[in-house]
Design an enzyme around this catalytic site. Structure first.
Site, PDB file in Angstrom:
ATOM      1  N   HIS A 188      -7.554   1.478   9.427  1.00  0.00           N
ATOM      2  CA  HIS A 188      -6.890   1.484   8.124  1.00  0.00           C
ATOM      3  C   HIS A 188      -6.233   2.841   7.849  1.00  0.00           C
ATOM      4  O   HIS A 188      -5.167   2.905   7.239  1.00  0.00           O
ATOM      5  CB  HIS A 188      -7.920   1.137   7.046  1.00  0.00           C
ATOM      6  N   SER A 203       0.809  -1.216   0.000  1.00  0.00           N
ATOM      7  CA  SER A 203       0.000   0.000   0.000  1.00  0.00           C
ATOM      8  C   SER A 203       0.842   1.267   0.000  1.00  0.00           C
ATOM      9  O   SER A 203       1.749   1.402   0.817  1.00  0.00           O
ATOM     10  CB  SER A 203      -0.886   0.045   1.244  1.00  0.00           C
ATOM     11  N   HIS A 259      -4.307   0.652  -3.006  1.00  0.00           N
ATOM     12  CA  HIS A 259      -3.629  -0.392  -3.781  1.00  0.00           C
ATOM     13  C   HIS A 259      -3.949  -0.154  -5.252  1.00  0.00           C
ATOM     14  O   HIS A 259      -5.079  -0.360  -5.680  1.00  0.00           O
ATOM     15  CB  HIS A 259      -4.125  -1.781  -3.386  1.00  0.00           C
ATOM     16  N   ALA A 313       2.606  -3.714   4.896  1.00  0.00           N
ATOM     17  CA  ALA A 313       2.325  -2.995   6.132  1.00  0.00           C
ATOM     18  C   ALA A 313       1.968  -4.051   7.166  1.00  0.00           C
ATOM     19  O   ALA A 313       1.293  -5.028   6.840  1.00  0.00           O
ATOM     20  CB  ALA A 313       1.144  -2.056   5.927  1.00  0.00           C
ATOM     21  N   ASN A 325       1.572   0.246  12.856  1.00  0.00           N
ATOM     22  CA  ASN A 325       0.797   0.463  14.092  1.00  0.00           C
ATOM     23  C   ASN A 325       1.240  -0.588  15.097  1.00  0.00           C
ATOM     24  O   ASN A 325       1.795  -1.623  14.724  1.00  0.00           O
ATOM     25  CB  ASN A 325      -0.700   0.312  13.805  1.00  0.00           C
ATOM     26  N   MET A 359      -1.623  -9.195   6.562  1.00  0.00           N
ATOM     27  CA  MET A 359      -2.599  -9.925   5.742  1.00  0.00           C
ATOM     28  C   MET A 359      -2.094 -10.212   4.332  1.00  0.00           C
ATOM     29  O   MET A 359      -2.888 -10.339   3.394  1.00  0.00           O
ATOM     30  CB  MET A 359      -3.898  -9.106   5.660  1.00  0.00           C
ATOM     31  N   SER A 360      -0.776 -10.275   4.169  1.00  0.00           N
ATOM     32  CA  SER A 360      -0.254 -10.510   2.809  1.00  0.00           C
ATOM     33  C   SER A 360       1.091 -11.229   2.868  1.00  0.00           C
ATOM     34  O   SER A 360       1.448 -11.809   3.888  1.00  0.00           O
ATOM     35  CB  SER A 360      -0.079  -9.174   2.091  1.00  0.00           C
ATOM     36  N   TYR A 403      -8.598 -11.515   1.607  1.00  0.00           N
ATOM     37  CA  TYR A 403      -9.801 -10.860   2.143  1.00  0.00           C
ATOM     38  C   TYR A 403     -10.626 -10.158   1.066  1.00  0.00           C
ATOM     39  O   TYR A 403     -11.782  -9.800   1.287  1.00  0.00           O
ATOM     40  CB  TYR A 403      -9.463  -9.899   3.289  1.00  0.00           C
ATOM     41  N   GLU A 404     -10.028  -9.967  -0.113  1.00  0.00           N
ATOM     42  CA  GLU A 404     -10.805  -9.381  -1.205  1.00  0.00           C
ATOM     43  C   GLU A 404     -11.722 -10.425  -1.843  1.00  0.00           C
ATOM     44  O   GLU A 404     -12.559 -10.079  -2.675  1.00  0.00           O
ATOM     45  CB  GLU A 404      -9.858  -8.827  -2.270  1.00  0.00           C
ATOM     46  N   HIS A 456      -5.244  -9.853  -2.128  1.00  0.00           N
ATOM     47  CA  HIS A 456      -5.344 -10.423  -0.781  1.00  0.00           C
ATOM     48  C   HIS A 456      -6.506 -11.407  -0.724  1.00  0.00           C
ATOM     49  O   HIS A 456      -7.498 -11.223  -1.423  1.00  0.00           O
ATOM     50  CB  HIS A 456      -5.611  -9.305   0.248  1.00  0.00           C
TER      51      HIS A 456
HETATM   52  N1  HPA Z   1      -2.928  -6.325  11.745  1.00  0.00           N
HETATM   53  C1  HPA Z   1      -3.018  -6.964  10.561  1.00  0.00           C
HETATM   54  N2  HPA Z   1      -2.605  -6.437   9.427  1.00  0.00           N
HETATM   55  C2  HPA Z   1      -2.071  -5.201   9.473  1.00  0.00           C
HETATM   56  C3  HPA Z   1      -1.959  -4.494  10.666  1.00  0.00           C
HETATM   57  C4  HPA Z   1      -2.407  -5.093  11.880  1.00  0.00           C
HETATM   58  O1  HPA Z   1      -2.340  -4.522  12.977  1.00  0.00           O
HETATM   59  N3  HPA Z   1      -1.375  -3.301  10.361  1.00  0.00           N
HETATM   60  C5  HPA Z   1      -1.158  -3.316   9.027  1.00  0.00           C
HETATM   61  N4  HPA Z   1      -1.576  -4.452   8.482  1.00  0.00           N
END
Ligand code: HPA
Length: 287
Positions: free
Chosen positions: A262, A40, A71, A123, A248, A224-225, A95-96, A93
């Site tokens: 997000h 991203s 993306h 990320a 984060n 998630m990737s 999740y998509e 991903h």
């Molecule tokens: N969890 C899962 N995926 C993420 C996070 C998170 O805290 N931050 C960025 N992608």
């Protein structure tokens, strides 16, 4: 939505890319280009690719198209830091709603185009209490939580032209690539943490109990990737390097005022782009 592809499907896509990028044909043939998957917000890096051939995903046979804000969806073939690169601006991903085969389709197309070194970026949420948001982490190993639940992209008939039925994963992120990344970071005075990445399907972020569980299981970051792409890359004999931006700090307690969203992920990601860009450029120069 196909849950699996055949060699001919990958080759149809590879042939299409080869024709589009024909002005780079000589250099592509010399030594395989370096594959890049830009997570991203790494648009600035994508834009600094020289003499670019830009191929929208929707034009490539069988390619899924990207659906998440932040993306983009294009494959860029060109020159970066003295190397020929094939960069995915935007990835897919689970999740998509894509299958693991679709998520990893572009990696196998890259392999058919001669890519044997793959650099993945993402990320991630920080689990290691020593990590702060805005730091970079070299992925040294992973916990494939999704694979453990039966969604490994290598499930299905094995395509022997890519690799073996039971690929080894004792060094998924190739030691020489990791060494080079660490040396580059040291030379550029960039802090590069090292850690284990836990792969979850998302799209929901983790609960505090899940955060504590993953930490106890040995993970330093969660996202998630990346893992499906790394698996398919390693299976196909690629040397894989992966770098997370800790966007984060994952929240491990109930009843706090803290939250994960997000927007925070995107904002921190943006803040780190210049540092990540210098690190990636430095690595490419030294490859
Ligand atoms: N969890 C899962 N995926 C993420 C996070 C998170 O805290 N931050 C960025 N992608």
């Amino acid at each position: 939505m196909p849950s699996r592809f055949e060699l001919a499907d990958y080759d149809r896509a590879a042939d299409f890319v080869r024709v589009q990028a024909c002005r780079h044909a000589a250099r592509l043939a010399q030594r395989g280009p370096i594959g890049l998957v830009l997570g991203s917000g790494l648009n600035a890096l994508a834009q600094s690719i020289g003499d670019p051939v830009v191929i929208p995903y929707e034009s490539i046979p069988h390619f899924p198209t990207s659906t998440v804000t932040g993306h983009e969806g294009r494959l860029i073939v060109g020159a970066l830091a003295g190397q020929m690169v094939m960069a995915m601006q935007g990835r897919f991903h689970l999740y998509e709603g894509y299958s693991a085969a679709e998520v990893t389709f572009p990696i196998r197309v890259m392999r058919r185009l001669g890519v044997d070194r793959l650099i993945l970026t993402n990320a991630a949420g920080g689990l290691n209490p020593e990590f702060s948001a805005g730091e970079l982490m070299l992925i040294v190993d992973h916990l494939n939580m999704v694979g453990m639940a039966g969604h490994n992209p290598l499930i299905g008939p094995n395509i022997g032209s890519f690799g073996t039925r039971f690929p080894s994963m004792t060094d998924p992120y190739a030691a020489p690539m990791r060494r080079l990344a660490l040396e580059t970071a040291a030379e550029l005075k960039i802090t590069l943490r090292q850690g284990v990445y836990a792969y979850l399907a998302g799209p929901s972020f983790e609960t505090p109990a899940e955060v504590r569980f993953l930490r106890r299981a040995g993970a330093d970051a969660v996202g998630m990737s990346t893992v499906p792409e790394a698996l398919v890359g390693v299976h196909a004999g690629m040397q894989v390097l992966a770098i997370s931006t800790i966007t984060n700090v994952a929240i491990d307690r109930l009843d706090t005022d803290l939250d994960t969203d997000h927007e925070e992920v995107m904002e921190t990601g943006q803040r780190v782009v210049p540092i990540l860009t210098s690190l990636l450029t430095g690595i490419l120069e030294r490859l």
